[in-house]
Write a protein that holds these residues in place. Sequence first.
Motif, PDB file in Angstrom:
ATOM      1  N   UNK A  22       0.703  -1.402   0.213  1.00 41.79           N
ATOM      2  CA  UNK A  22      -0.219  -0.019   0.132  1.00 41.79           C
ATOM      3  C   UNK A  22       0.350   0.956   0.025  1.00 41.79           C
ATOM      4  N   UNK A  23       0.459   2.518  -1.020  1.00 43.87           N
ATOM      5  CA  UNK A  23       1.102   3.330  -0.574  1.00 43.87           C
ATOM      6  C   UNK A  23      -0.015   4.600  -0.483  1.00 43.87           C
ATOM      7  N   UNK A  24      -0.696   4.287  -0.458  1.00 34.66           N
ATOM      8  CA  UNK A  24      -2.034   5.474  -0.046  1.00 34.66           C
ATOM      9  C   UNK A  24      -3.406   4.572   1.345  1.00 34.66           C
ATOM     10  N   UNK A  25      -3.424   5.274   2.400  1.00 35.62           N
ATOM     11  CA  UNK A  25      -3.936   4.549   3.216  1.00 35.62           C
ATOM     12  C   UNK A  25      -5.250   5.501   3.486  1.00 35.62           C
ATOM     13  N   UNK A  26      -6.610   5.415   3.804  1.00 31.59           N
ATOM     14  CA  UNK A  26      -7.636   6.527   4.180  1.00 31.59           C
ATOM     15  C   UNK A  26      -7.848   6.109   5.609  1.00 31.59           C
ATOM     16  N   UNK A  27      -7.363   6.942   6.369  1.00 30.48           N
ATOM     17  CA  UNK A  27      -7.781   5.996   8.166  1.00 30.48           C
ATOM     18  C   UNK A  27      -9.023   6.423   8.717  1.00 30.48           C
TER      19      UNK A  27
END
Length: 427
Positions: free
Chosen positions: A79-84
Motif C-alpha cells: 500500500x502507498x495510500x491509506x484512508x484512515x
Amino acid sequence: MIDPANGVDRVARLLIVEGRIAAIDPADGDVPSNAKWIDASGKIVAPGLVDLGAELRQPGREEDETIQTGSDAALAGGYTSLLCCSNTNPVIDSAAAVELVIQIAQRVGGVRVYPIACLSKARESEQMAELAILHEAGAIGFSDSPRPMPNDALLKRALDYCRMFDIPIFDRPEVPGLAEGGVMHDGRVSLALGLKGLPSEAEDLAIARDVRLAEATKGRLHVGPVSTMGAIDMIGRVKARGIAISASVCPHNLNGSDESLRSFDARYKVHPPIRSARHVEMLQHAVADGTIDAIQTGHMPRAREKKGNDLDTAPFGAAALETTLSATVTDMVRTEIMSWTRAIECLSTNPAKIAKLDAGTLSLGAVADVVVIDPEATWTVRPEAFLSKCQSSPMEGRQLHALVTHTIVGGDVRFVATQSAVAGAEV
C-alpha cells in the motif's frame, strides 16, 4: 506491468524521475546514467495499492496501533495510500484533529495517510460535524465507521451538503438495533454454538436505506465493507439505474465460512462477520463482475490482551494490511475467479477513483507510487512477524501466494522485502 487505468498488461520497463512516471520502455539513452535499477524480471509492477479504510488508532489508542506501525505494515502489504478511520481518541471531528494525523504521517514518512473525518459530532449520530471546515483542513471524506450511521435525516442532509465538495460519504451498513450484542454471522452455526448472531438483514436494511438516500440526493456514497447476498442484489439494482454509488468488500469475506467460529477462536471475530459459504461465493462473483468496486483491508488492529479474551467478550478486529493482496491473489486470482488486472483495479485503481486521489495509475507524469510483486512466491501467515502491532488475523497459518518485494512512494523505495519483514515468506 499492469495498469488497469490505461489498459496496460505487458512486459515493459518503467522509468521514474523526480518522483513521477517519466517513461514506459525508455530508450537506453534516455535513462539517466546514475539511475537506480530494480530488477523486476518475472515480477509484476503495478500502481501502489490504495486502502479505503484502515484504523490507525493514533492518537489515543496507541496500544492497538500507531501511525508508524500501521504505515510500516501498509508498505509491507504494497500500500502507498491509506484512508484512515475517525475512531481515534479524541475522534477526528475537528480541524485540529485532521491536521494532527496529517502531521504525524508526514513525520513518519511512510505511506500516504488521508484522514476520513467524522460525519457526526463526536461520532454520536446526533449533529452533523462541521464538514466544510474538516474538508478544508484536509479530510477527503466523512464517516463514523466502523460505527454505522443510524440517523436517516443526518445522512440525507450530509449527502446533499457534500455535493458542494464532490467528496464521498463512507457508511458501514448496519442497523444497530438488529446487530446489537452479535458475535458472529446469524445462522445454523451460531445457533449450534449458542452465540448471538449478526443477521444479514441488519446489513441489507441499512444498504436499502443508504442507496435510496443516495438516489434521492445524488450525493456521492460509498457503502462498505459489505458482506451479504442481499447487499449485492441491491447494489447491482441501483447501479443498473445509473446511481453513483460504490461498494467494497474485505478479504476475510472472500474465503472460508462461519464454520471457522466453531473453534471459538477470537481471531475469527471480525467485522463484517465471516458469513456462510453461500454469501462468500456470491461476494466473490460480485467482485469479479464489477458489482463490488473495491477490496479494502478492513484493518481493525486490537492489542493482544484484548483479542485474548473469550470469543463473546473479545472485540471485533484483525490485522489485514500485510495479507490483503496475497489473500486476494490466493482466493480470487489463482482460482481463476478474476484476472490479475481486475485484482489491481479493485486494490488500487478503483479505490483511488472513489477517494479522488492522484494515485492508482502508472500514467506518464503521474506520481510514482508503485508496487513490485512476486506472483509465484508462497508464504505462511505468522502474525507474530507482522509489522503491525496487532498480531491477530483470521489468515493465521494459511499459505498464501504472491509477495510484495518493493513498495515505492513518490519515487522513494520505502520497503524492500526481507525474510523477517514478510511474516514468514518462503524464499
